[in-house]
Structures are given as structure tokens and as C-alpha cells.
Scaffold this active site. Structure first.
Site, PDB file in Angstrom:
ATOM      1  N   ASP A 264     -41.658 -17.641  16.892  1.00 58.50           N
ATOM      2  CA  ASP A 264     -42.124 -16.308  17.243  1.00 58.50           C
ATOM      3  C   ASP A 264     -41.881 -15.990  18.713  1.00 58.50           C
ATOM      4  OD1 ASP A 264     -43.847 -13.878  16.545  1.00 58.50           O
ATOM      5  OD2 ASP A 264     -44.901 -14.717  18.276  1.00 58.50           O
TER       6      ASP A 264
ATOM      7  N   GLU B 215     -37.164 -15.579  15.614  1.00 64.46           N
ATOM      8  CA  GLU B 215     -37.711 -14.223  15.570  1.00 64.46           C
ATOM      9  C   GLU B 215     -37.270 -13.528  16.855  1.00 64.46           C
ATOM     10  OE1 GLU B 215     -40.382 -10.902  16.276  1.00 64.46           O
ATOM     11  OE2 GLU B 215     -40.711 -12.793  17.334  1.00 64.46           O
TER      12      GLU B 215
END
Length: 637
Positions: free
Chosen positions: A276, A318
């Protein structure tokens, strides 16, 4: 340096020769990747890092369960396991899908029936209490959110998933931790070691210098990139929210901490890590502090550690960035094929919605035709919707090349999908309007954005039919493009916007919760009823997935290429594979379209077979008619 003496020292840490051989063979293979990357980022700490990491890797290998070691061997023999056309992803919040981790067990038949082989459960590691950015403000990486279960429940679930051939994907938040994380607590108390885990400044001098070139991620509710903390008596770098403290990845101790976290979670059965906010890791004055070269070296080093200890594990980046930057997350130059195994094809998602609104594929053709090729060993994660908002990532150069204004088209899409444009079919909400830049992202479920919500409210049967046709078309492009298609929970049932988020205090300020509904299991029970929208959507999607599994041309090692044709409403993609060519035809209009049959002349097909319907399509006439919102996967008979 991996000297013979050091290597022998490591061998002596094993009682079993087979384990020693397996570990050391992988160490020999990936140690150069690890040390090259570490030498780039942490040259002054390299010698200490090598010994520390090698020792911890041996310990983690010893702790790895036998069945996971067996999976490691299988994945090494089948390095393309994520690239097969049978791979299908499903993305859900644990609580919204099934309440708890144990509740997920009760619905594994549902996932297996759909053909899911990859399950991404959205952030479930222990977040800070209260507002936590949907779980991305992690307080403890070694604990599960209390209402969802325990780490033992997570390990039990991963075992049950493996028995069904389903890999668990978990979010690993790399850029920041919650203000309440133990590292941040120690930093706030004045611990010198842990203050160096973060970016802390006594006054605004340095933060103001950085702010000159930093964008704002959440200008509505988190303006600026620094927050004053009374306890720490410092300005803290907080890119996303005041309670999310950015980590200082220039500190090698932070790198070691995350190696430990990765190995710990991998040994609980996590097979895919969604990295992330990876684009934000490295801070450099005078830049936007995104996509810096050190990010890719850090990723290569993390991947090398996992390839040695747990090669069954894959990384997904991501990184929602421009195509020329995105390709680096799959590897370019010295990092080619050595960083993440998957990356989100955000551009494809954006362009699908753009073409549905405009009924024109000219911009889509241009964007895909100029997209950089990925390494053959890596894979796109393709999707129609996800848990996040849609940012209209339309490149100005692409727009200009097809006679559009980038800014104007982005504004059109924001207006169209927020329901403000005259004649729109969509129902969405504006997310994070930034008056300074004109950025207006959009929230909304796929079905509501495609027009189903409005059609049902109006009782318009034709519009309901068209909205479902748009959804089928969009999913067909996602499934046919090549890669790992990710189905966001509820899209298979055409679930609508859920406006009840406004009644939940911690969600009310964040309208992305409008497309994060609770799973409607009553609706799921009707999935075989073709008289309902959910039945029609589920049946069509399940059929597309079966067709996809039968086509070797959809192996992700093959690239999709644009075949230009004069009809601006119709997209043609081709995929060249040793077993034969696959030609995909997509009509982005609610009107029937015609194609000049000469488009198909180079293939030498008098007749083609649509592998979705099984029907034969004669190509001998001057023109070929394509039905509204048609999606065809054509091969030779």
C-alpha cells in the site's frame, strides 16, 4: 558479503540437510539481488544489514509450516501461477462480506462456485481506534482487528483457502503507521531510536520547503502534509491523515522491521501482499516525493528476502501513477522483473469508464497503444471498480493527441459520473474536490455508475437492460485484457450505492463508503433468478469466467494490442499466442455498429467463432454488424 565461511555458518543453523539445501540454494540465487539493492539505499549499513537479515531469514525459515514449504516448492516449479487464465480475484472487506474471519469460512462455497482463486481481504490488521482511513492506519502488524478475530483465526482461514486453491492477499501498509503504533508512541515519549523511524521537525522551516512541491492527497479533510504533535513537540510528516505518521525509509532499521513483518505474516499463510502507498516511501526535497528510484531498490530488496524465505509469496504494487512511472513497479532496467509481481492497471479502469460515458474509444485506443510493455513474468491486476474513488487519470498528451483537452475531459467525466451532466445515466458522488487543481474524483458502485440505480428508480426497463449491458461489457474488457481480474465484492450481483454510510460517524466524512456496502446475502441467494438484476449479472459474469478459463490466449504472459479500426465506438484488441490468435471486439455504444470486414482480412478467417457465446460469425460480407454493447472473443473455428 556471502563469504564461504558465512555460508557455512548459516548451514550449521540447520538440523535437516534438505532444509539447508533448499534455503542455501535460494540464498545463492537471490543474495545478489538483495545486496545490490541494499547497497544502493543503505551503503553505509550494508555489512550489518547482511548479517542481521541472514540470521532473521534462517529463523523465519525454521518457523515456516511444512505445508507452506511445500507450496514454496510448487511455486518455484510454476513461476507463472498468477498468469493463468484460471486465476480470478475477489476483493472484500471481511466484516462487510461475512462479519468475521470465521464467517468467511461459511461462504467459501460461494467463492469457489464463482471460480475465485485469489481472495483479497481489505485491511484487517489491528488499526487505531475510531477513524482509521478504512483500516490503513495500522496500530499493530502482528494482530488482527479485534472484532474480526485473531491471528490464529487468520492462519486457520489461510489453511482452508489453500485447500480450495485460493490464495489470500493482505494489505501491507508501508508508507505510514498509526500515531498509536508502538513505534510512534516511543517516538512521542522522546525515545531517540524511534524518533528516527519518522520525519520529525522542530519548526516549519524544512516542512515548508517540502510543501512547495508536494501535492495534497486529501485536501478536504487532511490539507497539507505535516501535522504538529504536542507530545512529540515536532511537526510530523503525515501525507494522508494527521493520525498516519510517514515512516523514514532512509533508516535501515525501518527496512529490517518490515522484513520481520513480511516473514511473520507469510508464515501465517498470506500469499500475496498488496504494498500500500508504495509510491510515497522515499522523500526527496524539490520533488513530489513519489516514484523515487530508491522505492524500487527497496522493493527489490524486500522481494529478495521473501524469495529466499517464502518464494510462494507475491507482491502487488498499489501505485496509482502515470503509465511511464507505473511500469517501474514491475521492473525496468536493473530492476527488470525483480520488484512487484503485479500492479494495478488503473489506466484501463479509467479508460473503460471514459469510453462508456463518451461512447467513443479513440482515447482508450491511444492510451493502450502507448502503454509501456511489462516484463513477461509479471502481471496486471485489472478491475472495473475497487474500494477506492476513481481519479480521472487522463494524460494530457493522450487527450491532445485525439483532439481533446485533458482538463476538459476530466471535468466532463467528473460531471458525468457525479450525475451532473445532462443526460447522464450515472449516480455517483464527488470525492475530494480540489479547487486549486480542479481535481474532482468520484465515488460510486459499478452498478450505480453504469446506470442501474437510476433505471430502477425510474422503473425504466430499457435503461435497466442497458445498464447491465454496460456492466457486462466492462467486465468482459477486464477479463479479456490479460492479467489477474479483480472482482470487487457485490459487483457480481450488481449491488448499488449504499447511502447509509452517512449515518456512521467514522464514515460520514468519507463518501467512498457509498460503494463499500455490506454483502447482501439475500440478493446472493437470488443469483440464479434471471428475472432479477442480480441473477442476470451473476449468470453473465460466471459465464464470462468459464469462457476465460478455456482460453490459453488469455495467459498474462501475452500482451493485448490495439487494432485500430475506423469506427470510433468499437475497440478491437488482439492477443497472439502459439495456439492461435484471439481477437476481441467491444462496442461501447448502445446502438448497433458496423465494422468494415477488411479489418479481419489479415487473419484469413472467412468465419470466426465467438468463444463467449459459441456462435459463428461470418466475415465474408463487406460489413460486420456488432450489437449494442457487444463483447466478442473471436478465434478461428
Amino acid at each position: 558479503m556471502l563469504t564461504p565461511d558465512f555460508r557455512e555458518e548459516l548451514r550449521l543453523a540447520f538440523d535437516d540437510d534438505r532444509d539447508a539445501d533448499a534455503f542455501l540454494l535460494r540464498l545463492d540465487r537471490y543474495w545478489p539481488d538483495l545486496t545490490a539493492a541494499l547497497g544502493t539505499v543503505y551503503p553505509d549499513a550494508l555489512a550489518d544489514l547482511e548479517r542481521t537479515l541472514a540470521t532473521r531469514m534462517v529463523m523465519s525459515y525454521h518457523e515456516r509450516p511444512v505445508d507452506l514449504k511445500r507450496l514454496d516448492h510448487a511455486r518455484l516449479l510454476q513461476g507463472d501461477w498468477l498468469q493463468h487464465p484460471s486465476t480470478t480475484g475477489y476483493v472484500a472487506y471481511t466484516d462487510r462480506f461475512a462479519g468475521t474471519l470465521k464467517g468467511v469460512h461459511e461462504h467459501l462455497d460461494y467463492l469457489s462456485d464463482l471460480g475465485v482463486t485469489y481472495l483479497h481481504l481489505m485491511p484487517l490488521l489491528k488499526p487505531r481506534p475510531g477513524e482509521n482511513d478504512g483500516g490503513y492506519a495500522v496500530m499493530d502488524y502482528r494482530a488482527v482487528r479485534g472484532d474480526l478475530g485473531t491471528m490464529q483465526d487468520l492462519a486457520a482461514l489461510t489453511r482452508a483457502l489453500r485447500e480450495r486453491g485460493i490464495s489470500l492477499c493482505l494489505d501491507l501498509v508501508l508508507n505510514h503507521v498509526a500515531r498509536e503504533h508502538s513505534w510512534a508512541q516511543k517516538a512521542r515519549s522522546g525515545n531517540r531510536k524511534y524518533r528516527q523511524y519518522f520525519h520529525l521537525y522542530a519548526d516549519r522551516t524544512v516542512p515548508d520547503q517540502y510543501e512547495q512541491t508536494l501535492p495534497e492527497v486529501f485536501p478536504d479533510f487532511a490539507p497539507g502534509n505535516f501535522t504538529w504533535d504536542d507530545d512529540a513537540q515536532s511537526w510530523v510528516w503525515t501525507t494522508f491523515n494527521a493520525y498516519q505518521w510517514d515512516l523514514n525509509w532512509a533508516n535501515p532499521d525501518v527496512f529490517v522491521e518490515f522484513c520481520d513483518i513480511l516473514m511473520y505474516l507469510a508464515n501465517r499463510g498470506v500469499e500475496i501482499f498488496r504494498l500500500d502507498a508504495i509510491a510515497f516511501l522515499w522523500k526527496r526535497l524539490g520533488t513530489d516525493c513519489q516514484n523515487q528510484p530508491e522505492v524500487h531498490a527497496i522493493t527489490q530488496a524486500l522481494r529478495a528476502v521473501m524469495r529466499i524465505v517464502a518464494p510462494a509469496v507475491a507482491f502487488k504494487a498499489e501505485a496509482i501513477v502515470a503509465p511511464h512511472q507505473l511500469i517501474h513497479y514491475l521492473g525496468r532496467g536493473e530492476h527488470y522483473g525483480k520488484v512487484s509481481d503485479l500492479a494495478y492497471h488503473n489506466s484501463l479502469m479509467v479508460q473503460i469508464w471514459s469510453s462508456l460515458a463518451s461512447r467513443d474509444v479513440t482515447l482508450l485506443e491511444r492510451a493502450l497503444a502507448h502503454f509501456p510493455e511489462k516484463p513477461a513474468t509479471t502481471t496486471w491486476a485489472t478491475y472495473l471498480r475497487c474500494h477506492d474513488d476513481i481519479g480521472w487519470a487522463i494524460a494530457d498528451a493522450d487527450a491532445l493527441a485525439v483532439g481533446l483537452s485533458g482538463d476538459g475531459h476530466r471535468r466532463f467525466l467528473s460531471d458525468f459520473y457525479s450525475g451532473e451532466f445532462p443526460g447522464t445515466f450515472a449516480r455517483g458522488l464527488v470525492f475530494q474536490h480540489n479547487p486549486r487543481t480542479g481535481d474532482r474524483r468520484v465515488s460510486g458502485s459499478a452498478a450505480s455508475l453504469a446506470g442501474l440505480e437510476r433505471a430502477l428508480e425510474d422503473g425504466d426497463a430499457r435503461e435497466m437492460h442497458l445498464s447491465l449491458a454496460r456492466l457486462r461489457l466492462g467486465h468482459a474488457v477486464v477479463l479479456g485484457f490479460g492479467g489477474v481480474p479483480l472482482l470487487y465484492m457485490g459487483d457480481e450481483l450488481a449491488m448499488l450505492n449504499d447511502y447509509s454510510f452517512q449515518d456512521v460517524p467514522e464514515h460520514a466524512a468519507d463518501n467512498r463508503w457509498v460503494h463499500r456496502p455490506r454483502m447482501d446475502w439475500a440478493r446472493a441467494q437470488r443469483r440464479a433468478d434471471l428475472g432479477t438484476p442480480e441473477g442476470r449479472m451473476y449468470t453473465a459474469l460466471a459465464h464470462l469466467l468459464r469462457a476465460r478459463r478455456s482460453l490459453p490466449q488469455l495467459h498474462a504472459g501475452v500482451e493485448s494490442r490495439v487494432r485500430h479500426n475506423p469506427n470510433p465506438h468499437v475497440l478491437i484488441l488482439t492477443r497472439e499466442h502459439p495456439v492461435g490468435r484471439l481477437v476481441q471486439v467491444y462496442n461501447f455504444s448502445e446502438a448497433p455498429q458496423t465494422l468494415d470486414a477488411r479489418v479481419f482480412e489479415p487473419y484469413g478467417w472467412p468465419v470466426a467463432v465467438d468463444r463467449i457465446t459459441g456462435l459463428r460469425l461470418p466475415l465474408g460480407a463487406d460489413e460486420v454488424e456488432i450489437a449494442p454493447y457487444a463483447h466478442l472473443w473471436l478465434t478461428a473455428p
